[in-house]
Design a protein around this motif. Sequence first.
Motif, PDB file in Angstrom:
ATOM      1  N   UNK A   1       0.824  -1.209   0.000  1.00 35.82           N
ATOM      2  CA  UNK A   1       0.000   0.000   0.000  1.00 35.82           C
ATOM      3  C   UNK A   1       0.858   1.257   0.000  1.00 35.82           C
ATOM      4  N   UNK A   2       1.999   1.202   0.711  1.00 33.51           N
ATOM      5  CA  UNK A   2       2.891   2.364   0.739  1.00 33.51           C
ATOM      6  C   UNK A   2       3.499   2.616  -0.636  1.00 33.51           C
ATOM      7  N   UNK A   3       3.881   1.543  -1.319  1.00 33.35           N
ATOM      8  CA  UNK A   3       4.461   1.698  -2.657  1.00 33.35           C
ATOM      9  C   UNK A   3       3.440   2.313  -3.619  1.00 33.35           C
ATOM     10  N   UNK A   4       2.200   1.824  -3.573  1.00 33.54           N
ATOM     11  CA  UNK A   4       1.176   2.357  -4.481  1.00 33.54           C
ATOM     12  C   UNK A   4       0.873   3.820  -4.148  1.00 33.54           C
ATOM     13  N   UNK A   5       0.731   4.127  -2.846  1.00 33.02           N
ATOM     14  CA  UNK A   5       0.460   5.513  -2.450  1.00 33.02           C
ATOM     15  C   UNK A   5       1.621   6.423  -2.824  1.00 33.02           C
ATOM     16  N   UNK A   6       2.841   5.963  -2.632  1.00 32.16           N
ATOM     17  CA  UNK A   6       4.008   6.760  -3.008  1.00 32.16           C
ATOM     18  C   UNK A   6       4.074   7.001  -4.504  1.00 32.16           C
ATOM     19  N   UNK A   7       3.721   5.976  -5.266  1.00 33.97           N
ATOM     20  CA  UNK A   7       3.687   6.137  -6.727  1.00 33.97           C
ATOM     21  C   UNK A   7       2.677   7.201  -7.131  1.00 33.97           C
ATOM     22  N   UNK A   8       1.502   7.166  -6.489  1.00 34.50           N
ATOM     23  CA  UNK A   8       0.475   8.162  -6.783  1.00 34.50           C
ATOM     24  C   UNK A   8       0.997   9.575  -6.528  1.00 34.50           C
ATOM     25  N   UNK A   9       1.685   9.765  -5.406  1.00 39.11           N
ATOM     26  CA  UNK A   9       2.186  11.098  -5.071  1.00 39.11           C
ATOM     27  C   UNK A   9       3.298  11.543  -6.018  1.00 39.11           C
ATOM     28  N   UNK A  10       4.117  10.613  -6.462  1.00 38.10           N
ATOM     29  CA  UNK A  10       5.140  10.975  -7.444  1.00 38.10           C
ATOM     30  C   UNK A  10       4.497  11.372  -8.772  1.00 38.10           C
TER      31      UNK A  10
ATOM     32  N   UNK B   1       2.323  30.118 -10.287  1.00 34.84           N
ATOM     33  CA  UNK B   1       3.458  29.392 -10.862  1.00 34.84           C
ATOM     34  C   UNK B   1       4.467  28.972  -9.799  1.00 34.84           C
ATOM     35  N   UNK B   2       4.909  29.863  -8.908  1.00 36.99           N
ATOM     36  CA  UNK B   2       5.808  29.407  -7.832  1.00 36.99           C
ATOM     37  C   UNK B   2       5.149  28.373  -6.924  1.00 36.99           C
ATOM     38  N   UNK B   3       3.838  28.521  -6.692  1.00 32.87           N
ATOM     39  CA  UNK B   3       3.168  27.555  -5.813  1.00 32.87           C
ATOM     40  C   UNK B   3       3.165  26.160  -6.429  1.00 32.87           C
TER      41      UNK B   3
ATOM     42  N   UNK C   1       7.554  19.983  -5.132  1.00 34.95           N
ATOM     43  CA  UNK C   1       8.578  19.508  -4.190  1.00 34.95           C
ATOM     44  C   UNK C   1       7.942  18.782  -3.005  1.00 34.95           C
ATOM     45  N   UNK C   2       6.836  19.317  -2.479  1.00 32.95           N
ATOM     46  CA  UNK C   2       6.176  18.681  -1.340  1.00 32.95           C
ATOM     47  C   UNK C   2       5.616  17.316  -1.738  1.00 32.95           C
ATOM     48  N   UNK C   3       5.014  17.222  -2.933  1.00 31.98           N
ATOM     49  CA  UNK C   3       4.475  15.946  -3.389  1.00 31.98           C
ATOM     50  C   UNK C   3       5.584  14.918  -3.564  1.00 31.98           C
ATOM     51  N   UNK C   4       6.731  15.344  -4.099  1.00 27.77           N
ATOM     52  CA  UNK C   4       7.852  14.417  -4.255  1.00 27.77           C
ATOM     53  C   UNK C   4       8.367  13.948  -2.897  1.00 27.77           C
ATOM     54  N   UNK C   5       8.454  14.878  -1.942  1.00 26.64           N
ATOM     55  CA  UNK C   5       8.912  14.513  -0.592  1.00 26.64           C
ATOM     56  C   UNK C   5       7.931  13.544   0.053  1.00 26.64           C
ATOM     57  N   UNK C   6       6.626  13.808  -0.096  1.00 31.30           N
ATOM     58  CA  UNK C   6       5.615  12.921   0.472  1.00 31.30           C
ATOM     59  C   UNK C   6       5.702  11.530  -0.152  1.00 31.30           C
ATOM     60  N   UNK C   7       5.916  11.484  -1.459  1.00 33.89           N
ATOM     61  CA  UNK C   7       6.045  10.196  -2.113  1.00 33.89           C
ATOM     62  C   UNK C   7       7.242   9.425  -1.599  1.00 33.89           C
ATOM     63  N   UNK C   8       8.365  10.125  -1.449  1.00 35.90           N
ATOM     64  CA  UNK C   8       9.555   9.471  -0.912  1.00 35.90           C
ATOM     65  C   UNK C   8       9.350   9.068   0.545  1.00 35.90           C
TER      66      UNK C   8
ATOM     67  N   UNK D   1      -0.563  15.043   5.208  1.00 29.10           N
ATOM     68  CA  UNK D   1      -1.335  16.122   5.833  1.00 29.10           C
ATOM     69  C   UNK D   1      -0.693  17.471   5.536  1.00 29.10           C
ATOM     70  N   UNK D   2       0.650  17.528   5.578  1.00 26.27           N
ATOM     71  CA  UNK D   2       1.362  18.753   5.253  1.00 26.27           C
ATOM     72  C   UNK D   2       1.110  19.167   3.809  1.00 26.27           C
ATOM     73  N   UNK D   3       1.035  18.181   2.912  1.00 23.84           N
ATOM     74  CA  UNK D   3       0.794  18.485   1.501  1.00 23.84           C
ATOM     75  C   UNK D   3      -0.598  19.086   1.298  1.00 23.84           C
ATOM     76  N   UNK D   4      -1.593  18.503   1.966  1.00 26.30           N
ATOM     77  CA  UNK D   4      -2.951  19.028   1.848  1.00 26.30           C
ATOM     78  C   UNK D   4      -3.018  20.451   2.387  1.00 26.30           C
TER      79      UNK D   4
END
Length: 1014
Positions: free
Chosen positions: A218-227, A262-264, A270-277, A296-299
């Motif tokens: 489940x972690x791998x699938x969720x991480x893939x989604x976030x990446x 654009x900056x956001x 970056x936050x989504x990549x960090x969450x995925x990792x 939660x931080x990403x949301x």
Amino acid sequence: MGAWNVGVRGPAAMPTLSRRSKILIGVSVFVLFLLLVGPRFVSLYTDLLWFDDIGYSSVFSTIIWTRVVLFLIGAVIAGGIVFGGLALAYRARPVFVPTSGPGDPIARYRTVVMSRIRWFSLVPALLVGIIAGLVVQGSWSTVQVFLHSQPFGVTDPQFNLDVGFYAFDLAFYRLVLNFLFVVVVIAFLANLVTHYIFGGIHLAGRNGALTRAARIQLAVIAGTFLLLKAVAYWFDRYTLLSSTRKQDVFTGASYTDINAVLPSKLILLAIAAICGLAFFAGIVLRDLRIPAMATALMVLSAMVVGVGWPLVLEQFSVKPNAAQKEAKFIQRNIRATEAAYNIGSNQVSYQRNWTSGPVDQASVDNDSATLSNIRLLDPNVISPAFTQKQQGPNFYGFPTQLAIDRYKVDGVLRDYVVAVRELDPTRFAANQQNWLNKHTVYTHGNGFIAAPANQVDVTDESGSSSGGQPVFVVSDISSIQAPGYANSPIKVKQPRIYFGELIAKVNPDYAIVGSDKGEKKEYDTENAPNYAYTGGAGVSLGNVFNRLAYSIKYTERNILLSGAINSKSKIIYNRDPRDRVKKAAPWLTVDSKTYPAVMADGSIKWIVDGYTTLDAYPYAQKTSLQDATIDAQELNQGQTGRTQVNKQIAYVRNSVKATVDAYTGKVTLYQFDDKDPVLKTWMKVFPGSVKPRSELLKNQSLVDHVRYPEDLFKIQRALLEKYHVKDPQTFFQGNDFWSVPNDPTNRDAVTQSLDQPPYYFVARDPSGQGASFQLTTVMNTLRRPFLAAYMTVSSNPNNYGRITVREVGGGPQRDGPTQVFSNMERDSRLAADRKSLENNANVQFGNLLTLPVGTNGILNVVPVYTQAKNNDASFPQLFKVIVQYQRAGVAVIGYASTVAGALQQVGIDPASATAPIGGNATPPADTGGSTGQGGTTPPTGAGTTPPTTTAPPSSTTAPPSTGGADPARDAAVKELNDSLTALQQAQNSGNFTAYGQALDRLRAAVQKYEALPK
């Protein structure tokens, strides 16, 4: 324990079916399959036959094979990922599965699944794969243009990427991402449910437990989604260039989009990549709290950074200084819109301060290119005249809206109202309604009918009411065999019409033609009633399988059983030229109108305009294709009228000119815009389907008849309301915008606020080099009735598509169409005629034409038609011509039975006007009153009624004298009276030089009076 075992009921076994039940279920499934798939198979098969018949089988095969390959790819990837999620969860199930006690419902489900483990593992994956494949195959065009994309050679101003990336590539990347998003979510849910059923996830009270395998998967699938989400944020940056945040002002990235959104996107990436990792890290750390907190931080970041920050910047920084902050981005929008819609300086030229100077009357009098081509026949009005005079048998007819085209007659370019006499199945009598008559006997129309748009016939001296009718040029089966046909200005060799607009409005529109024994069964003419089709069109019905297929397609058993069909029979269908072009080139948007033209070889060709469009072009203004092309003509669409599709576009080119032969149905696509990268891309997708531009140029007779398309002109007109303004500050303020006026001659159009349509006619070319066939419109000042600009585009080959915009200068305000028509309606002569005719005839106004004449002259023309009441055989006939001539602030109304008479009344030399058939170019004196219905020539020797003169203030009577209290004002009033008297004397004398001088004197007197202190 034994008592416990007795009291516990084991899991229910799967019910079994008898052999008979299984057979019934199998038969039912097969029948259902036939009902669902059979019609689709028949449709595919008949489409294959049809595409092969018109010579575009490669288009059909390319589309089908692309769909098949995409279906397989989508099904395999989606089904494989879902199956993998199910299989991994099943393989990693715990050996010992804790239960919740006796009667645990999960245990029963588990037993059922275990008993049919292959079904429950393969069927969900198979269903998901099939659905995913069906969804993906619908995007075949997105994939094909990505694979064959051609560069634009133009880069966007923000990321410096070629526009082709936004046109062809970005949509493909979004398609892949959206596909993977959905598949990963389904795989996550499938994996989660499987773990739950087989004990990998155990819920007990407030606590729960996950096995190591469940946590990892489940972690791998969720991480893939976030990446994947991180990748999506990267591509979201590019979609900002088509942002609609400021859609009330412009399309494209605004100040807030570039400086906040654009900056956001990069921060959220970056936050989504960090969450995925973090999810992947949770596998090693054996603690899911870290990825949970990261999510939660990403949301929270998405709310604060993605929504809150842009909102605060917009409200507190941008809005108070919007004009300055958005100027840069408005300038980008202006440039991109000009490029996307071809309305930049390379295509549009502006003539500033038009009519600000004095009128050169000599140049007006000598403007024969315009004055000799004044259009009297409104194609939206006179269709009943074509029907009454040229219909022939009851089953023929003409469209409600006729077409305008031009032909050279004796070396002179003239515009004609044109139509073909088509088969109209809605006119069949009761005894003509059987299947054989409708589909094997009455199969085609007969003839090309044209009428010069600037000419009608006249009333004779006896007062006959036959005048005011079109002067028809007929090319049908009978006329082309007549001895004098060689002298006809328009020569047709094959007048039979098997493909057209009217026949296709009845569903189904097929005809069955051909004979194996030379039998002639089709109705042709009264003198030679039978005919057998010899054209190449049609799908063979010579075998039972084809007959069965078309019998199913049209749900008509006669196709299968009728003895009228033989081994040489063929079926022709899809007979509307627009439909044939659209099916042959599904990537085109076709114009809502088509028109017939006679080629040099005597064939009749329908000409169809095809557009390439894009829904994304960085910074280009988005436009509703339907809204931009709807105008007052929608009120008179009739059987053949069409409305454009309701979609937003950001780019358009008239890239293809298509022809459909009215006899053979042959479809030919020509490359018209050889610089359009969208067309170049599609030509690589379907090689050989579009002939190069060089082939078009070889066909001179086709080149001579191409028109600038009406729908494209309407789109450009709607944009030039705003985009004639080039300064960003002025653009933001919007006070220099224009508006398209309502059509004042149609009360329903005024009530419904429908735009005045553009008009085709022949007039003096804006370059001054002779006459040209033009499409024209006018613009009003924003929400005001005053004329702001006159816009025309040429259809001549040497300057085709060149748009000329004549802007009214800062001098006296000019009447817009509503004011002009109001002046005309107030004319006492028109009012008197309407009063005298109200019990016997209906008065109908034709199109209000605005014509630049000479230097700085403006002439408005409205043909007035009458049609007898309570008479089914009546039709609109030209009754009068009413004109308004504007020069230097003075508007004069002319009202006469002929163009020449009306021109004479307003002080224009009528020598250039085209005479009616049987009439004189230079008119006799005209009473301006009624001569009876259809009258076009007044009684000879009658006195001339003075024209109505309107000038500020709007009156033909000078203001009263002050009786000596104000000498200056009294002198001005006297000069006004003297000027009006001189004007009437000059008009009565027929001296045009004196008349022009009198008008100038009146203008000066009006200006002098208005300059007096109030």
